[in-house]
Design an enzyme around this catalytic site. Structure first.
Site, mmCIF file in Angstrom:
data_model
loop_
_atom_site.group_PDB
_atom_site.id
_atom_site.type_symbol
_atom_site.label_atom_id
_atom_site.label_comp_id
_atom_site.label_asym_id
_atom_site.label_seq_id
_atom_site.Cartn_x
_atom_site.Cartn_y
_atom_site.Cartn_z
ATOM 1 N N LYS A 45 -17.351 26.475 -16.518
ATOM 2 C CA LYS A 45 -16.559 25.631 -15.621
ATOM 3 C C LYS A 45 -17.468 25.201 -14.462
ATOM 4 O O LYS A 45 -18.312 25.977 -14.006
ATOM 5 C CB LYS A 45 -15.352 26.425 -15.092
ATOM 6 C CG LYS A 45 -14.507 25.692 -14.052
ATOM 7 C CD LYS A 45 -13.762 24.510 -14.635
ATOM 8 C CE LYS A 45 -13.018 23.717 -13.552
ATOM 9 N NZ LYS A 45 -12.535 22.419 -14.054
ATOM 10 N N ASN A 128 -22.410 18.022 -12.377
ATOM 11 C CA ASN A 128 -21.198 17.238 -12.653
ATOM 12 C C ASN A 128 -21.053 16.133 -11.610
ATOM 13 O O ASN A 128 -20.653 16.391 -10.473
ATOM 14 C CB ASN A 128 -19.987 18.180 -12.640
ATOM 15 C CG ASN A 128 -18.703 17.468 -13.002
ATOM 16 O OD1 ASN A 128 -18.674 16.243 -13.153
ATOM 17 N ND2 ASN A 128 -17.630 18.228 -13.134
ATOM 18 N N CYS A 131 -16.286 14.353 -11.498
ATOM 19 C CA CYS A 131 -14.925 14.906 -11.426
ATOM 20 C C CYS A 131 -14.003 13.906 -10.723
ATOM 21 O O CYS A 131 -14.258 13.516 -9.593
ATOM 22 C CB CYS A 131 -14.899 16.237 -10.678
ATOM 23 S SG CYS A 131 -13.204 16.858 -10.577
HETATM 24 C C1 SIN Z 1 -11.152 19.338 -12.753
HETATM 25 O O1 SIN Z 1 -11.373 20.525 -12.461
HETATM 26 O O2 SIN Z 1 -10.422 18.624 -12.052
HETATM 27 C C2 SIN Z 1 -11.788 18.726 -13.959
HETATM 28 C C3 SIN Z 1 -13.250 18.730 -13.815
HETATM 29 C C4 SIN Z 1 -13.869 17.430 -14.131
HETATM 30 O O3 SIN Z 1 -13.197 16.512 -14.645
HETATM 31 O O4 SIN Z 1 -15.045 17.266 -13.848
#
Ligand code: SIN
Length: 311
Positions: A45, A128, A131
């Site tokens: 995650k 990432n 998001c």
């Molecule tokens: C989220 O935790 O909102 C999703 C993560 C993501 O889309 O990068």
């Protein structure tokens, strides 16, 4: 002998299938289930500087054509995931892994990446940039100037293998502009795509998720054509040293086959993994191998990127 083995940078994977960040990766227990499945790897995650509770529930809902979520980056803090991948790395028979990270500001991203740089972790890192679900925080990779600034700074100190998770782009000009940005950097990979941001699903007269008055990222069947287009657009445009991970709408061997045909070296499963559990990796692997056998392909290299066009 048909093989779905693959490589990203100098890391070998027995299978090209793995989870997408956000699914089966919040806790060690979930990651362990992916580790012990037929998946070739896992990604954690996305870890932020501090642990986060994320957005209020309901924040993930399965729909007829996939899913909608606005999780808001709930996670145990990047050190939780960093400690775990280092622990696994020190075990002789461990798979190679991806550590997903981002800060809530560029400054936080640099604090995190500097700590990873100083750590014993030798595996792959996925930054990432996409998001869509943190209120007030735009998807970074839609802002090419900020993306360039962040990556310029990152590569001034970060020497470990790093890739980026991208949002979907929808315009040929944006494919060109984004590729021009990414080609400036020694990225190991780009991962196409995160969810299609800010969709709206309605049940009777009411939205189905609570955060952001129902706006959330779409996954599953809705996004496969967009994901394939992004994989192929970047496969056509990026330096060959930047590999592509294909994510979006994968629930069968045929879907994985199409991602690889478009240029993906590794394929991630999100919504369908959430719905079916880690047993999906064996099923999709078997289906992919059956397609390869039927077509006479022995390895992913036999068909990767070899999408046919109509003259
Ligand atoms: C989220 O935790 O909102 C999703 C993560 C993501 O889309 O990068």
């Amino acid at each position: 002998m048909v093989s779905t083995a693959t490589q990203i940078a100098n890391f070998n994977f027995d299978n090209c299938l793995m989870n997408a960040a956000g699914v089966y990766c919040m806790t060690r227990e979930e990651l362990e289930q992916v580790e012990n499945s037929a998946a070739g790897s896992f990604v954690t995650k996305t870890g932020t500087l501090e642990a986060r509770a994320g957005n209020p529930e309901p924040r993930y809902v399965d729909t007829e054509l996939g899913s909608i979520n606005s999780m808001g980056l709930p996670n145990n803090g990047f050190e939780y995931y960093l400690d775990y991948v280092i622990e696994l790395q020190n075990q002789a028979d461990s798979k190679n892994h991806f550590l997903s990270l981002v800060g809530l500001s560029p400054a936080e991203t640099h604090i995190i990446l500097k700590k990873v740089q100083e750590s014993d972790y030798q595996g792959l890192v996925e930054l990432n940039l996409s998001c869509p679900n943190v209120p007030g925080k735009p998807q970074i990779a839609y802002d090419f100037e900020t993306t360039t600034e962040i990556l310029t700074e990152v590569f001034s100190y970060f020497t470990k293998p790093l890739g980026v998770k991208l949002p979907p782009y929808f315009d040929i000009v944006h494919f060109d502009q984004a590729a021009a940005v990414f080609n400036q950097f020694p990225l190991a990979f780009v991962n196409c795509v995160n969810s299609i941001g800010n969709g709206l699903v309605i049940n009777d007269e009411t939205v189905v998720i609570k955060p952001k008055n129902g706006f959330g990222g779409l996954g599953g069947d809705y996004i496969k054509p967009t994901a394939l287009a992004n994989v192929h657009a970047f496969y056509q445009r990026l330096n060959p040293s930047i590999q592509i991970i294909g994510t979006g709408g994968v629930k069968s061997g045929r879907d994985a086959f199409e991602h690889i045909l478009c240029g993906a070296s590794m394929v991630q499963i999100g919504t369908a993994l959430q719905q079916e559990g880690p047993a999906i990796f064996q099923r999709v692997t078997d289906e992919l191998k059956a397609i390869m056998t039927e077509k006479g392909y022995e390895s992913l290299e036999d068909f990767r990127g070899k999408l046919n066009y109509i003259d």
